[in-house]
Design an enzyme around this catalytic site. Structure first.
Site, mmCIF file in Angstrom:
data_model
loop_
_atom_site.group_PDB
_atom_site.id
_atom_site.type_symbol
_atom_site.label_atom_id
_atom_site.label_comp_id
_atom_site.label_asym_id
_atom_site.label_seq_id
_atom_site.Cartn_x
_atom_site.Cartn_y
_atom_site.Cartn_z
ATOM 1 N N GLY A 83 0.853 -1.256 0.161
ATOM 2 C CA GLY A 83 0.013 -0.170 0.135
ATOM 3 C C GLY A 83 0.819 1.326 0.032
ATOM 4 O O GLY A 83 2.212 1.245 0.162
ATOM 5 N N LEU A 84 0.305 2.472 0.054
ATOM 6 C CA LEU A 84 0.890 3.720 -0.158
ATOM 7 C C LEU A 84 1.488 3.937 1.037
ATOM 8 O O LEU A 84 1.443 3.314 2.002
ATOM 9 C CB LEU A 84 -0.108 4.740 -0.488
ATOM 10 C CG LEU A 84 -0.812 4.871 -1.660
ATOM 11 C CD1 LEU A 84 -1.859 5.746 -2.028
ATOM 12 C CD2 LEU A 84 0.152 4.999 -2.665
ATOM 13 N N GLY A 88 -0.693 2.626 6.677
ATOM 14 C CA GLY A 88 -0.825 1.906 7.869
ATOM 15 C C GLY A 88 -0.274 0.544 8.034
ATOM 16 O O GLY A 88 -0.302 -0.286 8.631
ATOM 17 N N LYS A 89 0.426 0.089 6.626
ATOM 18 C CA LYS A 89 1.069 -1.165 6.385
ATOM 19 C C LYS A 89 2.085 -1.350 7.649
ATOM 20 O O LYS A 89 1.845 -2.600 8.201
ATOM 21 C CB LYS A 89 1.883 -1.027 5.240
ATOM 22 C CG LYS A 89 1.239 -0.850 4.065
ATOM 23 C CD LYS A 89 2.692 -0.963 2.932
ATOM 24 C CE LYS A 89 3.802 -0.041 3.229
ATOM 25 N NZ LYS A 89 3.307 1.492 3.319
ATOM 26 N N SER A 156 5.880 -1.801 -2.052
ATOM 27 C CA SER A 156 5.984 -2.693 -3.202
ATOM 28 C C SER A 156 4.737 -2.284 -4.345
ATOM 29 O O SER A 156 3.789 -2.947 -4.478
ATOM 30 C CB SER A 156 5.525 -4.376 -2.779
ATOM 31 O OG SER A 156 4.597 -4.196 -1.702
#
Lengths: 250, 250
Positions: A83-84, A88-89, A156
């Site tokens: 994710g961007l 919150g990753k 990614s």
């Protein structure tokens, strides 16, 4: 963790019974010699039983029969958060890894920032990013192949290298943190969006670099109006449905 | 493998003794009711003892106390083979990995050619090679940190990235296969030296690319006039001296 199967316990009970009969016979024969002290036979039998039990246990400790090495998990997994930046990753991944470890589950956390800290030579061009993600997928696959669970958190941004990583692994679960760029930019934890907007940081995913949304992510979650706990429980639920034992909601 | 410590056996002996006294008391009290059949008391006591033993075992199976998870090895190691192409690195590494696996020891083999097969984008410039070796060192360190032994076989011609890999790992043993270039070229298993001499292959270590010999390799071996078995026994011996259990010579 290692378990002893019921059959092992049964066979131990049999050998113990046999040893008991033999020892009881020997002790009785010995005591038949006679003793004036009425406490002596009880003390002797107790001591013999105690030592016999200990020796019986130590001998069985040498025997593998009926022992089953069982990991807490059915098979290792690779949980891949994409994710961007600021979606919150890493936060979710870190919290989830801490939970798993608290449960005694072996897990390696591969995080974008952490890895780039150790291997700073990696660039941010499309080719660099793809190579980087492929390499991380390779690491994940080697850990998984050796029984270690992996939680990966990388921007990614390109489908190609994410899918490549998927092909290298056996149980690859892609968690797309789909928080929209407006919300990510509002959070801007490390002031990176600001820098990117100001042109001080090139190739910033979401601003001047593309993010290719996954087409077949196992879990998709927009963290905008959700608590961390709420998001984690969805991850837990997903794994639980696939047969993994993860903690109940805390 | 998991072991039970002597203390666990002792405590089990105590709980068994206590349970035995209680059960003996109860059985005696029950039998005090009287029975005409002289076999009945013995049969009852035997059955009670048998079931009690089984239940005692099953209850203890739930208890972690006194159990020690012990791997066959004291701590995971990273065995790093470095040397010129055709010096014998991969052959020795492969054979040693096969031996370890035959002994039930978990080990990952990271081999130069194999990794480049999966991740073909890596180049052969000094920077590319250094980055590649650093990344392989990173993988090795993550595997080691998770309890997996690693055998690595890479030309890894530059000291800088080999030493970097060493710093990432805890038990890093560098095995320099010091077979001289003349002997390697004589072997030339895949005809690569021939190609390099013919100018069809650039950046070939030993021909037009440097090899920086290790200054502090744990083991140095020139395979020129030695059998594979002889070389392997030296590796085994080295590990054995450091407390690792590896097979006796086969």
């Amino acid at each position: 963790m290692q378990h002893e199967m019921p059959l092992r316990s049964l066979v131990k009970a049999v050998t113990w019974q046999v040893a008991g009969v033999v020892l009881l016979g020997l002790s009785t024969a010995y005591l038949a010699g006679g003793s004036a002290d009425p406490v002596a036979p009880v003390a002797l039998l107790t001591l013999v039983a105690f030592v016999a039990y200990y020796v019986h246990e130590r001998l069985w400790e040498q025997v593998r029969f009926g022992r089953a090495s069982s990991q807490a998990q059915p098979r290792p997994f690779v949980l891949w958060f994409t994710g961007l930046p600021c979606s919150g990753k890493s936060t979710l991944a870190e919290r989830f890894v801490a939970e798993l470890r608290a449960d005694g589950i072996q897990v390696e956390h591969l995080d974008g920032d952490a890895v780039r800290g150790v291997l700073p030579s990696k660039g941010f061009s499309k080719e660099d990013r793809n190579n980087h993600v492929r390499q991380m997928g390779f690491i994940a696959s080697r850990l998984e192949a050796n029984g270690v669970n992996v939680v990966a958190s990388f921007v990614s941004p390109y489908r190609e290298s994410r899918d490549f990583s998927r092909t290298l692994c056996n149980n690859f679960f892609e968690i797309w943190i789909s928080t929209p760029v407006e919300e990510c930019e509002r959070r801007d934890v490390k002031g990176m969006y600001k820098k990117a907007r100001a042109g001080e940081m090139a190739n910033f995913t979401g601003i001047d670099d593309p993010y290719e949304a996954p087409e077949k992510a196992e879990v998709v979650m927009d963290t905008t109006h959700r608590s961390i706990e709420d998001c984690l429980s969805e991850v837990r639920q997903y794994l639980r449905e696939r047969g993994y034992t993860v903690s109940a909601a805390k």
